[in-house]
Design a protein around this motif. Structure first.
Motif, PDB file in Angstrom:
ATOM      1  N   ARG A 166       0.853  -1.197   0.000  1.00 46.44           N
ATOM      2  CA  ARG A 166       0.000   0.000   0.000  1.00 46.44           C
ATOM      3  C   ARG A 166       0.884   1.242   0.000  1.00 46.44           C
ATOM      4  O   ARG A 166       0.567   2.234  -0.640  1.00 46.44           O
ATOM      5  N   ASN A 167       1.947   1.179   0.756  1.00 43.83           N
ATOM      6  CA  ASN A 167       2.955   2.244   0.741  1.00 43.83           C
ATOM      7  C   ASN A 167       2.332   3.624   0.917  1.00 43.83           C
ATOM      8  O   ASN A 167       2.737   4.574   0.244  1.00 43.83           O
ATOM      9  N   ASP A 168       1.390   3.722   1.819  1.00 44.70           N
ATOM     10  CA  ASP A 168       0.721   5.018   1.979  1.00 44.70           C
ATOM     11  C   ASP A 168       1.080   5.684   3.306  1.00 44.70           C
ATOM     12  O   ASP A 168       0.409   6.609   3.744  1.00 44.70           O
ATOM     13  N   GLY A 169       2.153   5.190   3.918  1.00 39.25           N
ATOM     14  CA  GLY A 169       2.498   5.703   5.239  1.00 39.25           C
ATOM     15  C   GLY A 169       3.489   6.854   5.212  1.00 39.25           C
ATOM     16  O   GLY A 169       4.188   7.093   4.224  1.00 39.25           O
ATOM     17  N   ARG A 170       3.525   7.534   6.345  1.00 37.48           N
ATOM     18  CA  ARG A 170       4.521   8.580   6.573  1.00 37.48           C
ATOM     19  C   ARG A 170       5.797   7.915   7.070  1.00 37.48           C
ATOM     20  O   ARG A 170       5.750   6.856   7.681  1.00 37.48           O
ATOM     21  N   LEU A 171       6.940   8.500   6.833  1.00 41.07           N
ATOM     22  CA  LEU A 171       8.192   7.983   7.380  1.00 41.07           C
ATOM     23  C   LEU A 171       8.469   8.685   8.701  1.00 41.07           C
ATOM     24  O   LEU A 171       8.364   9.904   8.780  1.00 41.07           O
ATOM     25  N   ASN A 172       8.839   7.880   9.666  1.00 38.64           N
ATOM     26  CA  ASN A 172       9.199   8.450  10.965  1.00 38.64           C
ATOM     27  C   ASN A 172      10.720   8.331  11.099  1.00 38.64           C
ATOM     28  O   ASN A 172      11.267   7.231  11.029  1.00 38.64           O
ATOM     29  N   GLY A 173      11.362   9.452  11.304  1.00 38.78           N
ATOM     30  CA  GLY A 173      12.828   9.492  11.322  1.00 38.78           C
ATOM     31  C   GLY A 173      13.482   8.617  12.369  1.00 38.78           C
ATOM     32  O   GLY A 173      14.675   8.332  12.282  1.00 38.78           O
ATOM     33  N   ASP A 174      12.709   8.152  13.373  1.00 36.20           N
ATOM     34  CA  ASP A 174      13.293   7.283  14.405  1.00 36.20           C
ATOM     35  C   ASP A 174      13.163   5.811  14.043  1.00 36.20           C
ATOM     36  O   ASP A 174      13.661   4.951  14.778  1.00 36.20           O
ATOM     37  N   GLU A 175      12.441   5.528  12.964  1.00 34.01           N
ATOM     38  CA  GLU A 175      12.114   4.125  12.676  1.00 34.01           C
ATOM     39  C   GLU A 175      12.964   3.574  11.540  1.00 34.01           C
ATOM     40  O   GLU A 175      13.747   4.281  10.911  1.00 34.01           O
ATOM     41  N   LEU A 176      12.736   2.293  11.279  1.00 38.80           N
ATOM     42  CA  LEU A 176      13.410   1.625  10.167  1.00 38.80           C
ATOM     43  C   LEU A 176      12.531   1.695   8.927  1.00 38.80           C
ATOM     44  O   LEU A 176      11.300   1.749   9.023  1.00 38.80           O
ATOM     45  N   LEU A 177      13.182   1.648   7.789  1.00 39.78           N
ATOM     46  CA  LEU A 177      12.471   1.508   6.511  1.00 39.78           C
ATOM     47  C   LEU A 177      12.865   0.172   5.910  1.00 39.78           C
ATOM     48  O   LEU A 177      14.064  -0.093   5.710  1.00 39.78           O
ATOM     49  N   LEU A 178      11.871  -0.675   5.627  1.00 38.97           N
ATOM     50  CA  LEU A 178      12.150  -1.920   4.912  1.00 38.97           C
ATOM     51  C   LEU A 178      11.814  -1.680   3.450  1.00 38.97           C
ATOM     52  O   LEU A 178      10.666  -1.378   3.108  1.00 38.97           O
ATOM     53  N   LEU A 179      12.823  -1.769   2.618  1.00 37.22           N
ATOM     54  CA  LEU A 179      12.624  -1.574   1.173  1.00 37.22           C
ATOM     55  C   LEU A 179      12.937  -2.884   0.464  1.00 37.22           C
ATOM     56  O   LEU A 179      14.074  -3.369   0.509  1.00 37.22           O
ATOM     57  N   ASP A 180      11.919  -3.469  -0.160  1.00 37.41           N
ATOM     58  CA  ASP A 180      12.054  -4.727  -0.907  1.00 37.41           C
ATOM     59  C   ASP A 180      11.671  -4.401  -2.341  1.00 37.41           C
ATOM     60  O   ASP A 180      10.498  -4.110  -2.621  1.00 37.41           O
ATOM     61  N   ALA A 181      12.657  -4.410  -3.229  1.00 35.44           N
ATOM     62  CA  ALA A 181      12.390  -3.906  -4.578  1.00 35.44           C
ATOM     63  C   ALA A 181      13.334  -4.552  -5.580  1.00 35.44           C
ATOM     64  O   ALA A 181      14.439  -4.964  -5.233  1.00 35.44           O
ATOM     65  N   GLY A 182      12.893  -4.620  -6.826  1.00 38.50           N
ATOM     66  CA  GLY A 182      13.735  -5.208  -7.866  1.00 38.50           C
ATOM     67  C   GLY A 182      13.447  -4.597  -9.211  1.00 38.50           C
ATOM     68  O   GLY A 182      12.288  -4.397  -9.580  1.00 38.50           O
ATOM     69  N   VAL A 183      14.513  -4.300  -9.949  1.00 37.19           N
ATOM     70  CA  VAL A 183      14.363  -3.846 -11.333  1.00 37.19           C
ATOM     71  C   VAL A 183      14.247  -5.082 -12.215  1.00 37.19           C
ATOM     72  O   VAL A 183      14.989  -6.049 -12.049  1.00 37.19           O
ATOM     73  N   GLU A 184      13.303  -5.043 -13.154  1.00 36.11           N
ATOM     74  CA  GLU A 184      13.164  -6.084 -14.180  1.00 36.11           C
ATOM     75  C   GLU A 184      13.763  -5.539 -15.473  1.00 36.11           C
ATOM     76  O   GLU A 184      13.400  -4.442 -15.912  1.00 36.11           O
ATOM     77  N   THR A 185      14.669  -6.308 -16.071  1.00 35.46           N
ATOM     78  CA  THR A 185      15.303  -5.856 -17.319  1.00 35.46           C
ATOM     79  C   THR A 185      14.288  -5.880 -18.470  1.00 35.46           C
ATOM     80  O   THR A 185      13.204  -6.471 -18.352  1.00 35.46           O
ATOM     81  N   ASP A 186      14.677  -5.291 -19.583  1.00 36.60           N
ATOM     82  CA  ASP A 186      13.815  -5.361 -20.766  1.00 36.60           C
ATOM     83  C   ASP A 186      13.632  -6.805 -21.225  1.00 36.60           C
ATOM     84  O   ASP A 186      12.658  -7.126 -21.908  1.00 36.60           O
ATOM     85  N   THR A 187      14.568  -7.668 -20.848  1.00 35.28           N
ATOM     86  CA  THR A 187      14.448  -9.091 -21.194  1.00 35.28           C
ATOM     87  C   THR A 187      13.642  -9.846 -20.139  1.00 35.28           C
ATOM     88  O   THR A 187      13.534 -11.064 -20.201  1.00 35.28           O
ATOM     89  N   LEU A 188      13.131  -9.134 -19.141  1.00 34.93           N
ATOM     90  CA  LEU A 188      12.172  -9.623 -18.138  1.00 34.93           C
ATOM     91  C   LEU A 188      12.774 -10.418 -16.985  1.00 34.93           C
ATOM     92  O   LEU A 188      12.058 -11.125 -16.278  1.00 34.93           O
ATOM     93  N   TYR A 189      14.072 -10.304 -16.780  1.00 36.45           N
ATOM     94  CA  TYR A 189      14.684 -10.928 -15.595  1.00 36.45           C
ATOM     95  C   TYR A 189      14.671  -9.916 -14.460  1.00 36.45           C
ATOM     96  O   TYR A 189      15.003  -8.745 -14.655  1.00 36.45           O
ATOM     97  N   THR A 190      14.313 -10.379 -13.263  1.00 35.29           N
ATOM     98  CA  THR A 190      14.185  -9.434 -12.142  1.00 35.29           C
ATOM     99  C   THR A 190      15.148  -9.753 -11.005  1.00 35.29           C
ATOM    100  O   THR A 190      15.471 -10.918 -10.749  1.00 35.29           O
ATOM    101  N   ALA A 191      15.565  -8.692 -10.345  1.00 30.58           N
ATOM    102  CA  ALA A 191      16.259  -8.833  -9.061  1.00 30.58           C
ATOM    103  C   ALA A 191      15.210  -8.829  -7.957  1.00 30.58           C
ATOM    104  O   ALA A 191      14.036  -8.507  -8.192  1.00 30.58           O
ATOM    105  N   ASP A 192      15.604  -9.180  -6.754  1.00 31.45           N
ATOM    106  CA  ASP A 192      14.695  -9.183  -5.595  1.00 31.45           C
ATOM    107  C   ASP A 192      15.563  -8.954  -4.361  1.00 31.45           C
ATOM    108  O   ASP A 192      16.172  -9.891  -3.848  1.00 31.45           O
ATOM    109  N   ILE A 193      15.639  -7.706  -3.947  1.00 34.33           N
ATOM    110  CA  ILE A 193      16.585  -7.318  -2.888  1.00 34.33           C
ATOM    111  C   ILE A 193      15.833  -6.573  -1.787  1.00 34.33           C
ATOM    112  O   ILE A 193      14.950  -5.771  -2.079  1.00 34.33           O
ATOM    113  N   THR A 194      16.194  -6.852  -0.547  1.00 33.84           N
ATOM    114  CA  THR A 194      15.640  -6.091   0.581  1.00 33.84           C
ATOM    115  C   THR A 194      16.766  -5.551   1.444  1.00 33.84           C
ATOM    116  O   THR A 194      17.714  -6.283   1.768  1.00 33.84           O
TER     117      THR A 194
END
Ligand code: GLY
Ligand code: MN
Ligand code: MN
Length: 459
Positions: free
Chosen positions: A263-291
């Motif tokens: 949903r990613n609709d939250g505010r960031l609180n400077g005292d907290e952690l951010l968990l970012l789980d994201a991956g770029v998919e190439t034009d050839t459709l292979y994806t990374a998956d990194i957190t």
């Protein structure tokens, strides 16, 4: 005025066309050759893949569809991404593949001929005006498609018009579980070209994580900072590749305790952690998956560090268990052992035995990675989950601790902390190579890396 022929995809508000305009549109167009392709290597690897599939189904007609467009609203479709096995067998990955079908026709007891049924570029003269009237497929609406001869030259596969397909009999991957399973299992081991594509996906993802850290001051100031982060990563993914390989998870604070917080609709609180789980998919459709789980202040607090270091130790143990011949489940077991012992040391669990630690880890700590983020999902247990690792398999190792904000088994200071550390690795002859090692993982490494990027961003 003439109404559009019913087979054209026109909108309710499209203007009718006069016979004069129809004639005028049909003529005086210069030749416009298909631009040269930069994907020669992507097509070159496909004959060997089709040969492996052919050998599994002698004498049987096999049908592998790219899939169909899906309406988003009224006359607007979702972006199209072809079925991964279709892309793997043909090298064709574009949005223009909607509706196309690969048929493997038996051509003898032990061989198949591949035929691609495509919607070719529509003619300008003597046609139905589809090139300017069809908003779903028309060249003047969505761009040029190859003619059949051009598609043949590109792919090395015989091409026929989609209209000539009819309803083919045989095994269809969309409805035949055995064929779908084979197509998953054939993709378990990546060839060298695929590993190169996955490395590109990882490298662009690393750049996207750097972009996010540089953008943190803006994101922290925005009431929906999680969305800001999603957008920053998405810009990198779209600019460098096809997009994100899955919906970005940008989870601040306790949102990180929802495994797939998109949903990613939250505010960031400077005292907290951010968990970012994201991956770029190439034009050839292979994806990374990194957190990565990052302290929004740039520095881990003592309790954040405590949780983070336990997850990191679990990940180290998991990665150390990767080698050809190991059971697929070994790395998960190794990581979970570390977590269970850590939870027992903290007094959260009585001891490290049994499976009670799963209240805090929730899910399996890794999966195959490739064209799909959760790749090869139709493979049988015996060849994947209960199988043995092989050289060339690419997978994630991603243990996590999700300490729910309302969990009364936890001391108050631990509640609401979610940490996952996820990296991508390829199994090699003597272990595994960390493909995403360019992103720091240790507490000190992360703090130093964030500090450098934030200093540079502030100028
Ligand atoms: N991004 C989904 C997963 O890590 O499996
Ligand atoms: Mn994953
Ligand atoms: Mn992930």
């Amino acid at each position: 005025m003439t109404d559009a022929p019913s087979h054209l995809n026109t909108g309710s508000h499209d203007l009718a066309v006069s016979p004069e305009l129809s004639r005028f549109m049909a003529g005086d167009w210069a030749p416009s050759p298909l631009p040269a392709s930069d994907r020669v290597a992507a097509y070159a690897v496909t004959p060997a893949r089709r040969a492996r599939l052919s050998a599994l189904f002698p004498g049987e007609r096999l049908v592998v569809r790219a899939g169909e467009l899906k309406v988003r609203t009224n006359d607007c479709d979702h972006r199209f991404r072809p079925y991964s096995a279709y892309a793997w067998l043909t090298g064709l990955t574009g949005e223009d593949q909607a509706g196309h079908v690969l048929v493997m026709e038996p051509s003898g007891p032990h061989a198949h001929e591949a035929v691609l049924y495509l919607r070719p570029r529509s003619p300008r003269a003597d046609g139905d005006g589809a090139f300017y009237r069809d908003r779903r497929y028309g060249e003047f609406w969505i761009g040029r498609r190859p003619e059949l001869a051009e598609a043949e030259r590109l792919t090395g596969i015989r091409c026929a018009p989609l209209d000539a397909l009819g309803s083919p009999t045989g095994r269809d991957a969309a409805s035949d579980p055995e064929l779908a399973t084979a197509l998953s299992e054939l993709r378990l081991v990546k060839d060298a070209w695929e590993v190169g594509q996955l490395q590109q996906a990882v490298d662009h993802t690393v750049a996207g994580f750097e972009d996010v850290v540089r953008a943190l001051p803006r994101a922290l100031a925005h009431p929906r900072g999680e969305r800001w982060i999603e957008g920053v990563f998405g810009l990198r993914a779209r600019a460098e590749g096809n997009g994100t390989g899955y919906e970005t998870i940008a989870a601040s604070g306790a949102h990180a305790c929802a495994l797939h917080w998109i949903r990613n609709d939250g505010r960031l609180n400077g005292d907290e952690l951010l968990l970012l789980d994201a991956g770029v998919e190439t034009d050839t459709l292979y994806t990374a998956d990194i957190t990565r789980t990052l302290p929004l202040s740039g520095r881990f607090s003592p309790v954040q560090r405590q949780v983070y270091e336990l997850v990191l130790a679990a990940q180290e143990a998991g990665m150390a268990a990767l080698r050809p011949g190991a059971s697929f489940r070994d790395f998960h077991r190794a990581g979970m052992r570390v977590i269970a012992e850590g939870l027992a040391d903290w007094g959260v669990l009585k001891d490290a035995e049994g499976d009670l630690h799963r209240r805090y880890t929730l899910c399996s700590s890794g999966h195959m990675l490739g064209l799909d983020v959760h790749d090869c999902g139709k493979a049988r247990a015996q060849s994947y989950l209960d199988g043995i690792l092989e050289v060339g398999q690419v997978l994630t190792v991603e243990p996590g601790l999700y300490l729910q904000p309302d969990d009364e088994t936890l001391p108050a200071e631990l509640r609401g902390i979610g940490v996952r550390v996820e990296d991508d690795l390829v199994v090699t002859a003597d272990g595994a190579r960390l493909m995403s090692g360019a992103l720091p993982r240790t507490v000190d490494g992360i703090e130093e890396w964030m500090g450098g990027l934030l200093d540079a961003a502030r100028g």
